[in-house]
Design an enzyme around this catalytic site. Structure first.
Site, PDB file in Angstrom:
ATOM      1  N   PRO A  13      -7.292   1.370   2.043  1.00 41.11           N
ATOM      2  CA  PRO A  13      -6.426   0.743   3.032  1.00 41.11           C
ATOM      3  C   PRO A  13      -5.047   0.365   2.502  1.00 41.11           C
ATOM      4  CG  PRO A  13      -8.174  -0.750   2.340  1.00 41.11           C
ATOM      5  CD  PRO A  13      -8.517   0.597   1.799  1.00 41.11           C
ATOM      6  N   ASN A  14      -4.073   0.569   3.348  1.00 41.18           N
ATOM      7  CA  ASN A  14      -2.667   0.204   3.114  1.00 41.18           C
ATOM      8  C   ASN A  14      -1.937   1.157   2.166  1.00 41.18           C
ATOM      9  OD1 ASN A  14      -2.722  -2.231   4.754  1.00 41.18           O
ATOM     10  ND2 ASN A  14      -4.075  -3.046   3.164  1.00 41.18           N
ATOM     11  N   ARG A  21       5.659  -0.454   0.827  1.00 37.64           N
ATOM     12  CA  ARG A  21       4.830  -1.629   0.591  1.00 37.64           C
ATOM     13  C   ARG A  21       5.029  -2.156  -0.828  1.00 37.64           C
ATOM     14  NH1 ARG A  21      -1.420  -1.216  -1.051  1.00 37.64           N
ATOM     15  NH2 ARG A  21      -1.911  -3.420  -0.887  1.00 37.64           N
ATOM     16  N   TYR A  26       3.977  -1.517  -6.538  1.00 37.71           N
ATOM     17  CA  TYR A  26       3.336  -0.205  -6.400  1.00 37.71           C
ATOM     18  C   TYR A  26       4.289   0.976  -6.583  1.00 37.71           C
ATOM     19  CZ  TYR A  26      -0.405  -3.119  -4.555  1.00 37.71           C
ATOM     20  OH  TYR A  26      -1.387  -4.076  -4.416  1.00 37.71           O
ATOM     21  N   ASN A  77      -8.776   5.620  -5.284  1.00 36.34           N
ATOM     22  CA  ASN A  77      -8.060   4.349  -5.314  1.00 36.34           C
ATOM     23  C   ASN A  77      -8.564   3.583  -4.094  1.00 36.34           C
ATOM     24  OD1 ASN A  77      -6.425   2.147  -5.170  1.00 36.34           O
ATOM     25  ND2 ASN A  77      -4.537   3.235  -5.667  1.00 36.34           N
ATOM     26  N   ALA A  80      -7.801  -2.504  -1.615  1.00 37.12           N
ATOM     27  CA  ALA A  80      -8.450  -3.831  -1.567  1.00 37.12           C
ATOM     28  C   ALA A  80      -9.974  -3.738  -1.514  1.00 37.12           C
ATOM     29  CB  ALA A  80      -7.917  -4.636  -0.391  1.00 37.12           C
ATOM     30  N   GLU A 101     -11.941   5.869 -11.095  1.00 36.85           N
ATOM     31  CA  GLU A 101     -11.313   4.798 -10.315  1.00 36.85           C
ATOM     32  C   GLU A 101      -9.838   4.746 -10.725  1.00 36.85           C
ATOM     33  OE1 GLU A 101     -13.077   0.974 -11.072  1.00 36.85           O
ATOM     34  OE2 GLU A 101     -11.564  -0.092  -9.886  1.00 36.85           O
ATOM     35  N   HIS A 103      -5.864   3.035 -10.034  1.00 40.41           N
ATOM     36  CA  HIS A 103      -4.979   2.022  -9.439  1.00 40.41           C
ATOM     37  C   HIS A 103      -3.563   2.232  -9.945  1.00 40.41           C
ATOM     38  CE1 HIS A 103      -8.405  -0.238  -7.978  1.00 40.41           C
ATOM     39  NE2 HIS A 103      -8.960  -0.036  -9.160  1.00 40.41           N
ATOM     40  N   LEU A 104      -2.610   2.000  -9.070  1.00 37.05           N
ATOM     41  CA  LEU A 104      -1.200   2.061  -9.476  1.00 37.05           C
ATOM     42  C   LEU A 104      -0.867   0.866 -10.375  1.00 37.05           C
ATOM     43  CD1 LEU A 104      -0.027   2.985  -5.933  1.00 37.05           C
ATOM     44  CD2 LEU A 104       0.632   4.334  -7.934  1.00 37.05           C
ATOM     45  N   SER A 105      -1.239  -0.320  -9.905  1.00 36.79           N
ATOM     46  CA  SER A 105      -0.978  -1.540 -10.674  1.00 36.79           C
ATOM     47  C   SER A 105      -2.155  -1.779 -11.625  1.00 36.79           C
ATOM     48  CB  SER A 105      -0.823  -2.726  -9.715  1.00 36.79           C
ATOM     49  OG  SER A 105      -2.059  -3.010  -9.085  1.00 36.79           O
ATOM     50  N   ARG A 110      -3.289  -9.402 -12.409  1.00 38.94           N
ATOM     51  CA  ARG A 110      -2.693  -9.999 -11.208  1.00 38.94           C
ATOM     52  C   ARG A 110      -3.504 -11.232 -10.763  1.00 38.94           C
ATOM     53  NH1 ARG A 110      -1.833  -5.237  -7.133  1.00 38.94           N
ATOM     54  NH2 ARG A 110      -0.719  -6.906  -6.027  1.00 38.94           N
ATOM     55  N   ARG A 114      -8.474 -10.188  -8.018  1.00 38.43           N
ATOM     56  CA  ARG A 114      -8.375  -8.736  -8.234  1.00 38.43           C
ATOM     57  C   ARG A 114      -9.065  -8.296  -9.529  1.00 38.43           C
ATOM     58  NH1 ARG A 114      -4.442  -6.704  -4.454  1.00 38.43           N
ATOM     59  NH2 ARG A 114      -2.977  -8.363  -3.938  1.00 38.43           N
TER      60      ARG A 114
HETATM   61  C1  DQA Z   1      -4.411  -1.165  -5.862  1.00 41.36           C
HETATM   62  C2  DQA Z   1      -4.738  -2.572  -6.398  1.00 41.36           C
HETATM   63  C3  DQA Z   1      -5.548  -3.368  -5.371  1.00 41.36           C
HETATM   64  O1  DQA Z   1      -5.816  -4.668  -5.887  1.00 41.36           O
HETATM   65  C4  DQA Z   1      -4.762  -3.524  -4.085  1.00 41.36           C
HETATM   66  O2  DQA Z   1      -5.533  -4.190  -3.114  1.00 41.36           O
HETATM   67  C5  DQA Z   1      -4.221  -2.237  -3.576  1.00 41.36           C
HETATM   68  C6  DQA Z   1      -3.724  -1.233  -4.513  1.00 41.36           C
HETATM   69  C7  DQA Z   1      -3.491  -0.388  -6.834  1.00 41.36           C
HETATM   70  O3  DQA Z   1      -3.382   0.823  -6.675  1.00 41.36           O
HETATM   71  O4  DQA Z   1      -2.854  -0.984  -7.702  1.00 41.36           O
HETATM   72  O5  DQA Z   1      -4.097  -2.047  -2.360  1.00 41.36           O
HETATM   73  O6  DQA Z   1      -5.627  -0.434  -5.753  1.00 41.36           O
END
Ligand code: DQA
Length: 152
Positions: A13-14, A21, A26, A77, A80, A101, A103-105, A110, A114
């Site tokens: 999501p997102n 965003r 990100y 990815n 959330a 798995e 993740h960008l961040s 954080r 998370r």
């Molecule tokens: C994320 C990290 C998650 O905590 C966050 O909810 C995201 C993006 C990342 O790619 O860094 O939506 O997965």
């Protein structure tokens, strides 16, 4: 023609809002640019990347189930849902290939909530904190894992 192994790239999501965003967290690349970079790396490595993005947990569970017995690996990815989705955890546990798995961040650096990933226990490997560079690197990781399976 050689049949290239399929790798499912799943975006939670997102992530459809990437580029707009929270760019300070990100980065400025849009999701289609990240998918394009992963696809290009896949072509170099003889892997075919198939991408699904959804804002809905059930759609992601369906995508994991549809990857079973058909794709060589999943790069996910979960956004959330990383921190909450036991449904995704269970779907990935039932998957027969490798799971990377992504993740960008770096979620562990954080907010405290998370730091928990319910996906990590069912992943072979995790790549986080490398921004856009993580996408082609995740494909490299899949190629390495498949080569290890093949050649030991
Ligand atoms: C994320 C990290 C998650 O905590 C966050 O909810 C995201 C993006 C990342 O790619 O860094 O939506 O997965």
């Amino acid at each position: 023609m050689t049949v290239r192994p399929i790798v499912s790239l799943l975006s939670g999501p997102n992530l459809n809002l990437l580029g707009e965003r929270e760019p300070e967290v990100y980065g400025t690349d849009r999701l289609d640019e990240l998918v394009e970079a992963a696809t290009r790396r896949g072509e170099q490595l003889g892997l075919s990347i198939e991408h699904v993005q959804s804002n809905h947990e059930g759609d992601l569970v369906d995508a994991v189930q549809s990857a079973r017995g058909r794709t060589a690996a999943i790069i996910i990815n979960p956004a959330a849902y990383t921190h909450s989705s036991w449904a995704l955890h269970d779907a990935l546990a039932a998957y027969d290939g490798h799971v990377v798995e992504l993740h960008l961040s770096n979620p562990a650096g954080r907010e405290p909530w998370r730091s928990t990933s319910v996906v990590a226990p069912v992943a072979t490997a995790t790549i986080s904190g490398l921004g856009a560079a993580g996408y082609p690197l995740a494909v490299d990781a899949v190629a390495s894992l498949l080569a290890l399976d093949r050649d030991g």
